[in-house]
Design a protein around this motif. Sequence first.
Motif, PDB file in Angstrom:
ATOM      1  N   SER A 294      18.107   3.361 -18.348  1.00  0.00           N
ATOM      2  CA  SER A 294      18.587   3.239 -16.971  1.00  0.00           C
ATOM      3  C   SER A 294      19.520   2.043 -16.857  1.00  0.00           C
ATOM      4  O   SER A 294      19.306   1.014 -17.496  1.00  0.00           O
ATOM      5  CB  SER A 294      17.382   3.060 -16.036  1.00  0.00           C
ATOM      6  OG  SER A 294      17.804   2.725 -14.739  1.00  0.00           O
ATOM      7  N   VAL A 295      20.547   2.181 -16.022  1.00  0.00           N
ATOM      8  CA  VAL A 295      21.452   1.064 -15.750  1.00  0.00           C
ATOM      9  C   VAL A 295      20.802   0.101 -14.765  1.00  0.00           C
ATOM     10  O   VAL A 295      20.962  -1.121 -14.861  1.00  0.00           O
ATOM     11  CB  VAL A 295      22.803   1.579 -15.192  1.00  0.00           C
ATOM     12  CG1 VAL A 295      23.686   0.408 -14.742  1.00  0.00           C
ATOM     13  CG2 VAL A 295      23.532   2.392 -16.256  1.00  0.00           C
ATOM     14  N   PHE A 296      20.027   0.656 -13.807  1.00  0.00           N
ATOM     15  CA  PHE A 296      19.492  -0.157 -12.711  1.00  0.00           C
ATOM     16  C   PHE A 296      17.977  -0.347 -12.749  1.00  0.00           C
ATOM     17  O   PHE A 296      17.422  -1.048 -11.903  1.00  0.00           O
ATOM     18  CB  PHE A 296      19.890   0.468 -11.360  1.00  0.00           C
ATOM     19  CG  PHE A 296      21.368   0.663 -11.214  1.00  0.00           C
ATOM     20  CD1 PHE A 296      22.219  -0.429 -11.120  1.00  0.00           C
ATOM     21  CD2 PHE A 296      21.916   1.937 -11.200  1.00  0.00           C
ATOM     22  CE1 PHE A 296      23.597  -0.255 -11.004  1.00  0.00           C
ATOM     23  CE2 PHE A 296      23.295   2.121 -11.081  1.00  0.00           C
ATOM     24  CZ  PHE A 296      24.135   1.018 -10.986  1.00  0.00           C
ATOM     25  N   GLY A 297      17.298   0.296 -13.704  1.00  0.00           N
ATOM     26  CA  GLY A 297      15.840   0.147 -13.782  1.00  0.00           C
ATOM     27  C   GLY A 297      15.088   0.961 -12.764  1.00  0.00           C
ATOM     28  O   GLY A 297      13.930   0.674 -12.448  1.00  0.00           O
ATOM     29  N   ASP A 298      15.730   2.023 -12.244  1.00  0.00           N
ATOM     30  CA  ASP A 298      15.139   2.787 -11.140  1.00  0.00           C
ATOM     31  C   ASP A 298      14.652   4.167 -11.559  1.00  0.00           C
ATOM     32  O   ASP A 298      14.422   5.032 -10.720  1.00  0.00           O
ATOM     33  CB  ASP A 298      16.165   2.928 -10.006  1.00  0.00           C
ATOM     34  CG  ASP A 298      17.475   3.540 -10.476  1.00  0.00           C
ATOM     35  OD1 ASP A 298      17.667   3.707 -11.707  1.00  0.00           O
ATOM     36  OD2 ASP A 298      18.333   3.851  -9.625  1.00  0.00           O
ATOM     37  N   LYS A 299      14.455   4.413 -12.877  1.00  0.00           N
ATOM     38  CA  LYS A 299      14.010   5.723 -13.331  1.00  0.00           C
ATOM     39  C   LYS A 299      12.525   5.696 -13.685  1.00  0.00           C
ATOM     40  O   LYS A 299      11.963   4.638 -13.965  1.00  0.00           O
ATOM     41  CB  LYS A 299      14.814   6.149 -14.573  1.00  0.00           C
ATOM     42  CG  LYS A 299      16.275   6.454 -14.276  1.00  0.00           C
ATOM     43  CD  LYS A 299      16.970   6.991 -15.512  1.00  0.00           C
ATOM     44  CE  LYS A 299      18.436   7.303 -15.240  1.00  0.00           C
ATOM     45  NZ  LYS A 299      19.150   7.706 -16.453  1.00  0.00           N
ATOM     46  N   GLU A 300      11.923   6.872 -13.682  1.00  0.00           N
ATOM     47  CA  GLU A 300      10.561   6.973 -14.201  1.00  0.00           C
ATOM     48  C   GLU A 300      10.624   6.852 -15.725  1.00  0.00           C
ATOM     49  O   GLU A 300      11.644   7.178 -16.338  1.00  0.00           O
ATOM     50  CB  GLU A 300       9.940   8.318 -13.805  1.00  0.00           C
ATOM     51  CG  GLU A 300       9.362   8.340 -12.395  1.00  0.00           C
ATOM     52  CD  GLU A 300       8.317   7.256 -12.178  1.00  0.00           C
ATOM     53  OE1 GLU A 300       7.356   7.182 -12.967  1.00  0.00           O
ATOM     54  OE2 GLU A 300       8.463   6.471 -11.220  1.00  0.00           O
TER      55      GLU A 300
END
Length: 321
Positions: A294-300
């Motif tokens: 993830s680029v933003f750290g917002d994935k499961e």
Amino acid sequence: MTRILAYRFSAFGDVAMAAPVFREFLEQNPDVEIIMVSRSNFEALFADIPNVIFKGVNLDDYKGFFGLTRLANELISEFHPDLIANLHDVIRTKILDKIYRRKGLKVFKINKEKEEKEHLTDIWNLNKNQLKRTVERYDDVFREMGFKVELSHQLRPKAIAKSGIGFAPFAQHKGKMLPLEKSYELARILAQNHTVYFFGGGKTETEILEKWEKEIPNTKSLAGRLSLTEELDQISKLELMISMDSANMHLASLVGTRCVSVWGQTHPFAGFLGFGQSENDVVQVKDLTCRPCSVFGDKECFRGDWACLEELNIQKIIEKI
């Protein structure tokens, strides 16, 4: 004097990264002035940079096409810019770009290289490479205008007595954040030899950090107690900051304080390492082929076990100090 109207309305860290770029660009081009248009609460990020005028806006006041047209007209009548720098490139700023082009202004925009970032975060891509740093992407916008500028990528520590370690254990997304029990243990160990100052924001973070302050001797929570200007001043006085891949890393860069940064789902390869911060101060689990996912750290978590954060040994952070 050439006047550039620049805008970026996104997350705190992304806007903070623009400030050291502006500083070095304007030092090398003293006959330029930048009008920075962003969210009102970000003003302190640019407060001490000569030749920057900050214009805070509340985007709720400028909704839809007609709202943005009104904003564009207001900015033109107030500032009379010569050039436009879109440092964001999302739907809202694309609309502003169109309006300004119709009015005969030259518009230059950031190249985010979205496809390269998608390839970088593809968990099946085993050949991961460093992408251009975001600060260089900002700088490219000014280079495209015809200005010469070279970024130093060096911290500028303030010439003041420094003491204590700052610790910002939170991040906007779970994929960027050490499990809290690890952060608690890290704070407990550090506080045996250093005064540790906790940084955070919002009700939940403030409550947790105040609890830690009571339980761990030699710690002090600053969460919810400081304005942004006061927070920057406090960070400038620290020997060291410890932060997740989050805004506090960029605040440390802004005031010239070294930062040890912790990375989980995200990775410095995406270009978001703080300006002037050393890759030697990056702490991460290196042998996971799925990173970064993830680029933003917002994935499961694809694996379901958050190994990038659960397997990170806090001893690695302690060794950096």
